[in-house]
Design a protein around this motif. Structure first.
Motif, PDB file in Angstrom:
ATOM      1  N   VAL A 270       0.446  -1.320   0.020  1.00  0.00           N
ATOM      2  CA  VAL A 270      -0.051  -0.143  -0.110  1.00  0.00           C
ATOM      3  C   VAL A 270       1.204   0.945  -0.288  1.00  0.00           C
ATOM      4  CG1 VAL A 270      -2.035   1.653   0.933  1.00  0.00           C
ATOM      5  CG2 VAL A 270      -2.258  -1.480   1.434  1.00  0.00           C
ATOM      6  N   GLY A 271       0.875   2.068  -1.045  1.00  0.00           N
ATOM      7  CA  GLY A 271       1.308   2.901  -1.229  1.00  0.00           C
ATOM      8  C   GLY A 271       1.565   3.780  -3.052  1.00  0.00           C
ATOM      9  N   ASP A 272       2.696   4.689  -2.781  1.00  0.00           N
ATOM     10  CA  ASP A 272       2.954   4.702  -4.202  1.00  0.00           C
ATOM     11  C   ASP A 272       3.379   3.831  -5.544  1.00  0.00           C
ATOM     12  OD1 ASP A 272       3.343   6.859  -5.760  1.00  0.00           O
ATOM     13  OD2 ASP A 272       5.937   5.935  -6.156  1.00  0.00           O
ATOM     14  N   GLU A 273       2.479   3.671  -6.461  1.00  0.00           N
ATOM     15  CA  GLU A 273       2.991   2.176  -6.676  1.00  0.00           C
ATOM     16  C   GLU A 273       4.763   2.506  -7.819  1.00  0.00           C
ATOM     17  OE1 GLU A 273       1.205   0.384 -11.217  1.00  0.00           O
ATOM     18  OE2 GLU A 273       0.801   2.041 -10.029  1.00  0.00           O
ATOM     19  N   THR A 274       5.269   3.355  -8.451  1.00  0.00           N
ATOM     20  CA  THR A 274       6.403   3.699  -8.704  1.00  0.00           C
ATOM     21  C   THR A 274       7.661   3.199  -7.372  1.00  0.00           C
ATOM     22  OG1 THR A 274       5.618   5.676 -10.281  1.00  0.00           O
ATOM     23  CG2 THR A 274       8.175   4.844  -9.166  1.00  0.00           C
ATOM     24  N   LEU A 275       7.396   3.715  -6.219  1.00  0.00           N
ATOM     25  CA  LEU A 275       8.245   3.506  -5.396  1.00  0.00           C
ATOM     26  C   LEU A 275       8.170   1.744  -4.746  1.00  0.00           C
ATOM     27  CD1 LEU A 275       9.322   4.039  -2.428  1.00  0.00           C
ATOM     28  CD2 LEU A 275       7.934   4.296  -1.360  1.00  0.00           C
ATOM     29  N   LEU A 276       6.814   1.099  -5.000  1.00  0.00           N
ATOM     30  CA  LEU A 276       6.626  -0.089  -4.386  1.00  0.00           C
ATOM     31  C   LEU A 276       7.365  -1.358  -5.306  1.00  0.00           C
ATOM     32  CD1 LEU A 276       3.414  -0.674  -2.676  1.00  0.00           C
ATOM     33  CD2 LEU A 276       4.990   0.385  -1.514  1.00  0.00           C
ATOM     34  N   LYS A 277       7.575  -0.896  -6.953  1.00  0.00           N
ATOM     35  CA  LYS A 277       7.285  -1.743  -8.258  1.00  0.00           C
ATOM     36  C   LYS A 277       9.124  -1.703  -8.085  1.00  0.00           C
ATOM     37  CE  LYS A 277       7.753  -1.437 -13.040  1.00  0.00           C
ATOM     38  NZ  LYS A 277       7.158  -0.460 -14.281  1.00  0.00           N
ATOM     39  N   GLU A 278       9.764  -0.449  -7.702  1.00  0.00           N
ATOM     40  CA  GLU A 278      11.501  -0.434  -7.399  1.00  0.00           C
ATOM     41  C   GLU A 278      11.786  -1.136  -6.404  1.00  0.00           C
ATOM     42  OE1 GLU A 278      12.271   4.185  -6.857  1.00  0.00           O
ATOM     43  OE2 GLU A 278      11.898   3.945  -9.428  1.00  0.00           O
ATOM     44  N   ARG A 279      10.285  -1.281  -5.395  1.00  0.00           N
ATOM     45  CA  ARG A 279      11.442  -2.225  -4.033  1.00  0.00           C
ATOM     46  C   ARG A 279      10.950  -3.641  -4.231  1.00  0.00           C
ATOM     47  NH1 ARG A 279      13.356   2.099  -3.663  1.00  0.00           N
ATOM     48  NH2 ARG A 279      14.194   3.356  -2.668  1.00  0.00           N
ATOM     49  N   GLY A 280      10.586  -3.916  -5.371  1.00  0.00           N
ATOM     50  CA  GLY A 280      10.244  -5.323  -5.576  1.00  0.00           C
ATOM     51  C   GLY A 280       8.585  -6.062  -5.041  1.00  0.00           C
ATOM     52  N   VAL A 281       8.218  -4.989  -4.758  1.00  0.00           N
ATOM     53  CA  VAL A 281       6.739  -5.349  -3.460  1.00  0.00           C
ATOM     54  C   VAL A 281       5.348  -5.091  -4.745  1.00  0.00           C
ATOM     55  CG1 VAL A 281       5.249  -5.164  -1.480  1.00  0.00           C
ATOM     56  CG2 VAL A 281       7.813  -3.947  -1.272  1.00  0.00           C
ATOM     57  N   PRO A 282       4.853  -6.318  -4.606  1.00  0.00           N
ATOM     58  CA  PRO A 282       3.850  -6.277  -5.278  1.00  0.00           C
ATOM     59  C   PRO A 282       2.772  -5.245  -4.826  1.00  0.00           C
ATOM     60  CG  PRO A 282       4.643  -8.494  -4.652  1.00  0.00           C
ATOM     61  CD  PRO A 282       4.964  -7.632  -3.880  1.00  0.00           C
ATOM     62  N   LEU A 283       1.750  -4.808  -5.958  1.00  0.00           N
ATOM     63  CA  LEU A 283       0.639  -3.431  -5.541  1.00  0.00           C
ATOM     64  C   LEU A 283      -0.094  -4.119  -5.096  1.00  0.00           C
ATOM     65  CD1 LEU A 283       0.119  -0.396  -5.532  1.00  0.00           C
ATOM     66  CD2 LEU A 283      -0.530  -1.378  -7.770  1.00  0.00           C
ATOM     67  N   VAL A 284      -0.838  -3.926  -3.866  1.00  0.00           N
ATOM     68  CA  VAL A 284      -2.188  -4.367  -3.534  1.00  0.00           C
ATOM     69  C   VAL A 284      -3.384  -3.401  -3.310  1.00  0.00           C
ATOM     70  CG1 VAL A 284      -3.944  -4.373  -1.356  1.00  0.00           C
ATOM     71  CG2 VAL A 284      -1.603  -5.716  -1.476  1.00  0.00           C
ATOM     72  N   HIS A 285      -2.562  -1.610  -3.289  1.00  0.00           N
ATOM     73  CA  HIS A 285      -3.435  -0.306  -3.547  1.00  0.00           C
ATOM     74  C   HIS A 285      -2.014   0.924  -3.297  1.00  0.00           C
ATOM     75  CE1 HIS A 285      -6.632   2.405  -3.920  1.00  0.00           C
ATOM     76  NE2 HIS A 285      -6.258   2.932  -2.763  1.00  0.00           N
ATOM     77  N   HIS A 286      -2.587   2.071  -4.947  1.00  0.00           N
ATOM     78  CA  HIS A 286      -2.165   2.784  -5.083  1.00  0.00           C
ATOM     79  C   HIS A 286      -2.152   4.122  -4.399  1.00  0.00           C
ATOM     80  CE1 HIS A 286       0.120   5.822  -7.170  1.00  0.00           C
ATOM     81  NE2 HIS A 286      -0.565   6.114  -7.582  1.00  0.00           N
ATOM     82  N   LEU A 287      -1.195   4.074  -3.171  1.00  0.00           N
ATOM     83  CA  LEU A 287      -2.029   5.461  -2.099  1.00  0.00           C
ATOM     84  C   LEU A 287      -0.406   6.476  -1.942  1.00  0.00           C
ATOM     85  CD1 LEU A 287      -4.505   5.837  -1.226  1.00  0.00           C
ATOM     86  CD2 LEU A 287      -3.949   4.645   0.612  1.00  0.00           C
ATOM     87  N   PRO A 288      -0.531   6.936  -3.275  1.00  0.00           N
ATOM     88  CA  PRO A 288       0.886   7.931  -3.468  1.00  0.00           C
ATOM     89  C   PRO A 288       1.299   9.228  -1.834  1.00  0.00           C
ATOM     90  CG  PRO A 288      -1.402   9.127  -4.441  1.00  0.00           C
ATOM     91  CD  PRO A 288      -1.898   8.170  -4.041  1.00  0.00           C
ATOM     92  N   GLY A 289      -0.141   8.897  -0.906  1.00  0.00           N
ATOM     93  CA  GLY A 289       0.676   9.879   0.105  1.00  0.00           C
ATOM     94  C   GLY A 289       1.165   9.107   1.159  1.00  0.00           C
ATOM     95  N   VAL A 290       1.225   7.695   1.006  1.00  0.00           N
ATOM     96  CA  VAL A 290       1.958   7.186   2.694  1.00  0.00           C
ATOM     97  C   VAL A 290       2.968   7.089   2.358  1.00  0.00           C
ATOM     98  CG1 VAL A 290       2.344   4.550   2.753  1.00  0.00           C
ATOM     99  CG2 VAL A 290       0.387   5.534   2.202  1.00  0.00           C
TER     100      VAL A 290
END
Length: 567
Positions: A270-290
């Motif tokens: 749960v967080g910014d999609e770009t950041l999570l992709k860079e860290r290899g975390v599967p996206l559950v929900h794009h929430l850029p303010g986290v």
């Protein structure tokens, strides 16, 4: 055999988590599990429970998570150390025990944000009152039967007398109670100290109800992720005693604080999609303010030598410590029974601000937070810093490893307003400390010293010497805009079900003062929202507004006849 299941799993046994555990488990039909990654706050541990021992847990791997920032660009690339409680009670078990609600206009500012209309001061005040027993006396603004018993600092050292007189000589006012009708001014401080012991959130809220059959508390349990079924949180995974474990939950309540909560959200997808992709975390929900909108208070110590032997320095010498320990252990009095932050106040540094933007803590000794002293002999100091700077930072995971501390930057001193108010803060503090009331004691400024005078010299000193006041907040802010994370009407994470956040990360703006009291208020108010209780009705009391020319004391107080605003 299936996994354990609880109605509520509270992630974090810190300040907010302890309050939620108490309130939610009051319903005997509701099962509550608290998972705290740190150790227990054993009752026999003097480093937690002796107020004067507060320098010992900070920096210790047994009590402190020992975070630090990335290099701060405007502090010469310095990394700033951040202590966070690694123990039941969280940072309330290792903090300075200063209890300040913030200014009423902080909450009026919150309420101007879309969706936060019921987070204004009059809606928050009943929850402040519900949580506290003000030993100095309950009134329209202060509570009298809550779990947090608050003693007011005695402030009997003659240096406190000089400080309070000096503030008046400098053109400021005294106030009866910085948590009452008027925060602006100088006064003795409330502290979460009771009968000579620290009263942490764990001791006030959690331990009195530990025997409830529907409440389970597990320490040394590091939550590694929230488990989802689609967009619904259904449980958590955690590590304990070297084993991976899982628990199912009707709802997951994140109470890890402004650093750990966004870290866990990001680790959980749960967080910014770009950041999570860079860290290899599967996206559950794009929430850029986290993890964005990170705020804090920075502070410095302005220190003076004393001509008179009146500070508390001799009492803290090593050879005095057995006596201090004996007095505290058997009599609950003496230097061990105080946090020493017994008085201070709030002031405006310029006429552009509507309410105080500077906070002062006065100490009758010249000493660093880690217990080191810059001078032998007697001295005194104020801790000073701006309260609502417009700087903003971030918390972002570095990897998928939950044990790795996240990247963190506050961007201290990065705006013209912040730099301007820092210069003003130092000048206001020096003005107070050089008033006639201090003449019998003033033996010269130790830090920063007379060589620091121009605006740029002041800022350069701040860049080298400032420390955090340990008030990280706002990284999962309440609101309705695209950078908001939490719904202010329910504490639910936007776009998800079964997941709520209750801690300092939900603040939209950091409050004016130490943040423990606002965190506890948020938890009290959130407990009603989560449980579906009828919210407490808003208060109907006045509070001080400088711009509107309100009286310095509550309406009807005879002192208003002779009072006037400082020039």
């Amino acid at each position: 055999m299936g996994a354990e299941r609880f109605d509520y799993v509270i992630v974090g046994g810190g300040s907010a988590g302890c309050a939620l555990a108490n309130r939610l488990s009051a319903d005997a039909g509701t099962s509550v599990l608290v998972l705290e990654a740190g150790r227990s706050d054993y009752r026999i541990d003097p480093f937690i429970h002796m107020p004067a021992a507060l320098p010992f847990p900070i920096g210790s791997r047994f009590y402190d998570w020992k975070y630090e920032t990335d290099p701060e660009p405007e502090l010469g690339g310095r990394k700033v150390y951040h202590a966070r409680g690694k123990v039941l009670g969280g940072s309330s078990s290792i903090n300075g025990m200063i209890f300040q609600r913030g200014n009423p206009l902080d909450y009026e500012r919150w309420a101007r944000e879309p969706g936060l209309e019921e987070w204004d001061y009059l809606h928050c005040l009943p929850y402040f009152k519900r949580m506290e027993t003000c030993v100095a006396g309950a009134d329209d603004w202060r509570g009298g039967d809550g779990p947090l018993k608050l003693e007011r600092g005695p402030a009997t050292n003659p240096l406190f007398d000089a400080f309070f007189k000096a503030t008046v000589e400098a053109g400021y006012h005294l106030t009866d109670d910085v948590n009452g009708y008027r925060q602006e001014g100088f006064a003795k401080f409330d502290r979460n100290v009771y009968r000579g012991r620290r009263l942490s959130a764990a001791r006030a809220y959690l331990h009195p109800v530990r025997n409830r059959k529907n409440l389970t508390v597990r320490t040394r349990a590091l939550v590694t992720g929230v488990r989802f079924d689609g967009k619904r949180a259904v449980g958590v995974d955690y590590l304990r005693a070297g084993r991976h474990r899982a628990v199912e939950a009707g709802e997951v309540l994140l109470c890890g604080g402004a650093i750990n909560t966004p870290q866990l959200l990001q680790l959980s997808g749960v967080g910014d999609e770009t950041l999570l992709k860079e860290r290899g975390v599967p996206l559950v929900h794009h929430l850029p303010g986290v993890g964005e909108n990170l705020q804090d208070h920075l502070e410095v110590y302005i220190q003076y030598a004393s001509k008179e032997p009146v500070s508390i320095a001799p009492g803290l010498a090593w050879h005095q410590r057995p006596k201090i320990a004996y007095q505290w252990l058997f009599q609950r009095k003496g230097l061990g029974a105080t946090n020493h932050f017994e008085g201070g106040g709030f002031a405006r540094s310029n006429e552009d601000v509507d309410y105080p933007n500077l906070m002062f803590h006065f100490l009758p000794i010249a000493i660093r937070y880690d217990g080191s002293s810059p001078v032998e002999g007697h001295g005194y100091q104020v801790h000073i810093g701006p309260m609502y700077a417009d700087t903003r930072g971030y918390v972002r995971i570095r990897s998928r490893d939950p044990r790795e501390h996240p990247a963190m930057r506050f961007n201290y001193l990065s705006t013209p307003t912040d730099r301007k108010e820092w210069v003003e803060a130092i000048r206001v503090a020096r003005d107070i400390l050089n008033q006639p009331a201090f003449a019998p004691y003033n033996d010269g400024e130790i830090s920063p010293g007379p060589s620091v005078e121009t605006d740029e010299e002041i800022l350069e000193w701040v860049r080298k010497d400032a420390e955090t006041a340990l008030h990280p907040s706002c990284t999962a802010k309440m609101g309705t805009d695209e950078m908001s994370v939490v719904d202010p009407r329910s504490m639910k994470v936007h776009g998800l079900e079964g997941l709520r956040v209750v801690d300092a990360s939900v603040f939209p703006f950091v409050t004016n003062g130490n943040i423990y009291a606002p965190v506890m208020m948020v938890a009290e108010k959130a407990a009603d929202l989560i449980a579906g209780n009828t919210p407490l009705p808003p208060a109907d009391v006045p509070f001080y507004r400088y711009r509107e020319g309100d009286p310095l004391y509550p309406p009807g107080d005879p002192r208003n006849v002779a009072s006037k605003e400082p020039s």
